[in-house]
Design a protein around this motif. Structure first.
Motif, mmCIF file in Angstrom:
data_model
loop_
_atom_site.group_PDB
_atom_site.id
_atom_site.type_symbol
_atom_site.label_atom_id
_atom_site.label_comp_id
_atom_site.label_asym_id
_atom_site.label_seq_id
_atom_site.Cartn_x
_atom_site.Cartn_y
_atom_site.Cartn_z
ATOM 1 N N ASN A 138 94.314 101.361 28.189
ATOM 2 C CA ASN A 138 95.280 100.581 28.971
ATOM 3 C C ASN A 138 96.643 101.278 28.874
ATOM 4 N N GLU A 139 97.683 100.610 29.349
ATOM 5 C CA GLU A 139 99.007 101.241 29.422
ATOM 6 C C GLU A 139 99.594 101.517 28.045
ATOM 7 N N ASN A 140 99.042 100.896 26.998
ATOM 8 C CA ASN A 140 99.573 101.112 25.644
ATOM 9 C C ASN A 140 98.741 102.087 24.821
ATOM 10 N N THR A 141 97.687 102.615 25.382
ATOM 11 C CA THR A 141 96.844 103.577 24.649
ATOM 12 C C THR A 141 97.652 104.854 24.390
ATOM 13 N N PRO A 142 97.654 105.346 23.140
ATOM 14 C CA PRO A 142 98.415 106.569 22.850
ATOM 15 C C PRO A 142 97.931 107.751 23.699
ATOM 16 N N LEU A 143 98.889 108.549 24.162
ATOM 17 C CA LEU A 143 98.532 109.672 25.023
ATOM 18 C C LEU A 143 97.990 110.809 24.161
ATOM 19 N N ALA A 144 96.869 111.372 24.549
ATOM 20 C CA ALA A 144 96.201 112.400 23.732
ATOM 21 C C ALA A 144 95.469 113.393 24.636
ATOM 22 N N PRO A 145 96.216 114.143 25.448
ATOM 23 C CA PRO A 145 95.555 115.028 26.419
ATOM 24 C C PRO A 145 94.795 116.163 25.734
ATOM 25 N N ILE A 146 93.713 116.625 26.383
ATOM 26 C CA ILE A 146 92.981 117.760 25.810
ATOM 27 C C ILE A 146 92.747 118.858 26.835
ATOM 28 N N SER A 147 93.532 118.866 27.915
ATOM 29 C CA SER A 147 93.511 119.991 28.859
ATOM 30 C C SER A 147 94.961 120.348 29.179
ATOM 31 N N PRO A 148 95.225 121.610 29.598
ATOM 32 C CA PRO A 148 96.596 121.956 30.003
ATOM 33 C C PRO A 148 97.082 121.039 31.125
ATOM 34 N N TYR A 149 96.190 120.715 32.064
ATOM 35 C CA TYR A 149 96.542 119.778 33.141
ATOM 36 C C TYR A 149 96.978 118.436 32.542
ATOM 37 N N GLY A 150 96.187 117.923 31.622
ATOM 38 C CA GLY A 150 96.494 116.628 31.004
ATOM 39 C C GLY A 150 97.806 116.672 30.231
ATOM 40 N N ALA A 151 98.071 117.806 29.572
ATOM 41 C CA ALA A 151 99.323 117.932 28.814
ATOM 42 C C ALA A 151 100.514 117.935 29.768
ATOM 43 N N ALA A 152 100.380 118.618 30.902
ATOM 44 C CA ALA A 152 101.480 118.649 31.877
ATOM 45 C C ALA A 152 101.701 117.265 32.475
ATOM 46 N N LYS A 153 100.625 116.532 32.759
ATOM 47 C CA LYS A 153 100.758 115.171 33.285
ATOM 48 C C LYS A 153 101.366 114.244 32.232
ATOM 49 N N THR A 154 101.044 114.498 30.957
ATOM 50 C CA THR A 154 101.627 113.697 29.879
ATOM 51 C C THR A 154 103.137 113.909 29.837
ATOM 52 N N PHE A 155 103.554 115.161 29.933
ATOM 53 C CA PHE A 155 104.979 115.483 29.964
ATOM 54 C C PHE A 155 105.660 114.745 31.127
ATOM 55 N N SER A 156 105.072 114.858 32.324
ATOM 56 C CA SER A 156 105.669 114.213 33.505
ATOM 57 C C SER A 156 105.735 112.697 33.335
ATOM 58 N N THR A 157 104.688 112.133 32.766
ATOM 59 C CA THR A 157 104.641 110.681 32.552
ATOM 60 C C THR A 157 105.768 110.250 31.615
ATOM 61 N N HIS A 158 105.930 111.018 30.527
ATOM 62 C CA HIS A 158 107.025 110.720 29.598
ATOM 63 C C HIS A 158 108.377 110.869 30.275
ATOM 64 N N MET A 159 108.539 111.888 31.117
ATOM 65 C CA MET A 159 109.840 112.094 31.767
ATOM 66 C C MET A 159 110.180 110.916 32.680
ATOM 67 N N VAL A 160 109.196 110.389 33.379
ATOM 68 C CA VAL A 160 109.450 109.215 34.221
ATOM 69 C C VAL A 160 109.882 108.040 33.332
ATOM 70 N N ARG A 161 109.203 107.868 32.187
ATOM 71 C CA ARG A 161 109.580 106.784 31.267
ATOM 72 C C ARG A 161 110.997 107.007 30.729
ATOM 73 N N ILE A 162 111.309 108.268 30.405
ATOM 74 C CA ILE A 162 112.636 108.575 29.841
ATOM 75 C C ILE A 162 113.730 108.293 30.877
ATOM 76 N N TYR A 163 113.514 108.685 32.127
ATOM 77 C CA TYR A 163 114.539 108.440 33.158
ATOM 78 C C TYR A 163 114.673 106.945 33.452
ATOM 79 N N ARG A 164 113.585 106.213 33.269
ATOM 80 C CA ARG A 164 113.635 104.760 33.459
ATOM 81 C C ARG A 164 114.520 104.138 32.372
ATOM 82 N N GLN A 165 114.268 104.587 31.112
ATOM 83 C CA GLN A 165 115.027 104.033 29.983
ATOM 84 C C GLN A 165 116.463 104.518 29.956
ATOM 85 N N ALA A 166 116.650 105.825 30.114
ATOM 86 C CA ALA A 166 117.968 106.416 29.902
ATOM 87 C C ALA A 166 118.919 106.135 31.054
ATOM 88 N N TYR A 167 118.391 106.149 32.293
ATOM 89 C CA TYR A 167 119.284 106.041 33.456
ATOM 90 C C TYR A 167 118.989 104.815 34.316
#
Ligand code: GDR
Length: 329
Positions: A138-167
């Motif tokens: 679900n939305e609270n499951t810790p992110l744990a990517p195991i492909s380069p694609y998944g790692a890049a999507k994890t980064f993007s997902t975090h950035m959206v969360r960061i811009y939501r919180q910070a700005y």
């Protein structure tokens, strides 16, 4: 330009999801601007492409992107553009990181400086998860990517969360599980199997080469998912949403469904090719879409058997109309 509350930008507008989403937005009376990687004025897209205002050239240039957002002044931005092949991300990790992570950051930066009141939908992915002990996700499951694609999507997902919180930007991550349709690219396994079955049934091909057919995924139908994307931006608060069916099928089930429709036995035609196995892949990606159901009233409606049948019949029809047609999707 028309009513700004009905003006949207769609990145990746010529892809499977982009084309369905543009059609949905046009039906709802939006002025739709489509950004594509292509450099020509006439990129490929499904449906009503002449009604879309096209902006070719991609998301690689911050200055150009700032100018575009300033000029269009969208109320909604749907960020669907990405390198979408998980397997290929192992061969080209840096290009995938840039195409996914770099583009997302440039888009967030452009929003922050030019249109901070716009609403952003970011197409995140089930590939941000990878721990088989944490399933369903679900939305609270810790992110744990195991492909380069998944790692890049994890980064993007975090950035959206960061811009939501910070700005305080209105940014939504739609954590999308696999979703298919007749417009799916030919390298993805459902379309590859439906096309393979159709080609074999017409006697134009003997075998179909596949990788891990024991692999299982939570497969839904793309038009259901673009409806979820739009709905998520109409809610008054930005949140992340899992969009999934909650049901797991194996690649073998896709084979069974597509081949049996054409009275074929897939076991007589499938060749397992070790080169098509991935170095790692998640095993229990099942999405719990309770939040989307409760908050947005969204759920995946179309059944697995229904869209596999639609895809198989569509391939058969295309091949019968034009037997030597190449797949350029
Ligand atoms: P996926 O979709 O990687 O889950 O990413 P894909 O259809 O490529 O693979 C699904 C499963 O099928 C197995 N498989 C094969 N896959 C491909 N492509 N080709 C084969 O020959 C083959 N044989 C077996 C794979 O190992 C895998 O388990 C999709 C994309 O849309 C992403 O962009 C999105 O983020 C995720 O879904 C959620």
């Amino acid at each position: 330009m028309g009513d700004s509350s009905r003006r949207a930008i769609v990145t990746g507008a010529a892809g499977q999801d982009g084309s369905y989403l543009c059609e949905l937005l046009l039906e709802k009376g939006y002025e739709v601007h489509g950004i594509t990687r292509e450099t020509t004025e006439n990129p490929k897209a499904g449906g009503q492409q002449s009604a879309i205002v096209w902006h070719p050239g991609g998301l690689g240039d911050q200055g150009r992107l700032d100018d575009l957002l300033e000029q269009v002044a969208p109320r909604e931005i749907y960020h669907l553009a990405a390198a979408s092949h998980v397997a290929k991300s192992f061969d080209n990790p840096w290009a995938v990181t840039e195409a996914i992570g770099g583009n997302t950051v440039r888009l967030l930066e452009a929003m922050r400086s030019v249109c901070p009141d716009a609403r952003l939908f970011h197409a995140s992915s089930a590939e941000i998860f990878g721990n088989p002990d944490q399933s369903p996700q679900n939305e609270n499951t810790p992110l744990a990517p195991i492909s380069p694609y998944g790692a890049a999507k994890t980064f993007s997902t975090h950035m959206v969360r960061i811009y939501r919180q910070a700005y305080g930007l209105f940014g939504v991550n739609g954590i999308l599980y696999n979703h298919e349709s007749v417009r799916r690219g030919g390298d993805f396994v459902t379309r590859k199997i439906c096309r393979g079955a159709a080609t074999i049934s017409l006697g134009q091909q003997e075998n179909l080469h596949l990788g891990n057919i024991e692999a299982a995924r939570d497969w839904g139908y793309a038009p259901d998912y673009v409806r979820g994307m739009w709905t998520s931006l109409q809610h008054d608060k930005p949140m992340d949403y899992i969009m999934a069916t909650g049901r797991l099928h194996r690649v073998k089930d896709v084979l069974e469904a597509a081949f049996s429709l054409l009275n074929l036995d897939w076991r007589e035609h499938v060749v397992i090719d070790e080169d098509l196995f991935r170095p790692t892949e998640p095993t229990r990606l099942i999405g719990d879409a309770s939040r989307a159901r409760q908050t947005l009233g969204w759920q995946a409606e179309t059944r697995f058997e229904t869209f596999i049948q639609e895809m198989t019949e569509s391939e058969l029809e295309k091949l019968s109309d034009s037997p030597n047609q190449e797949d350029h999707s």
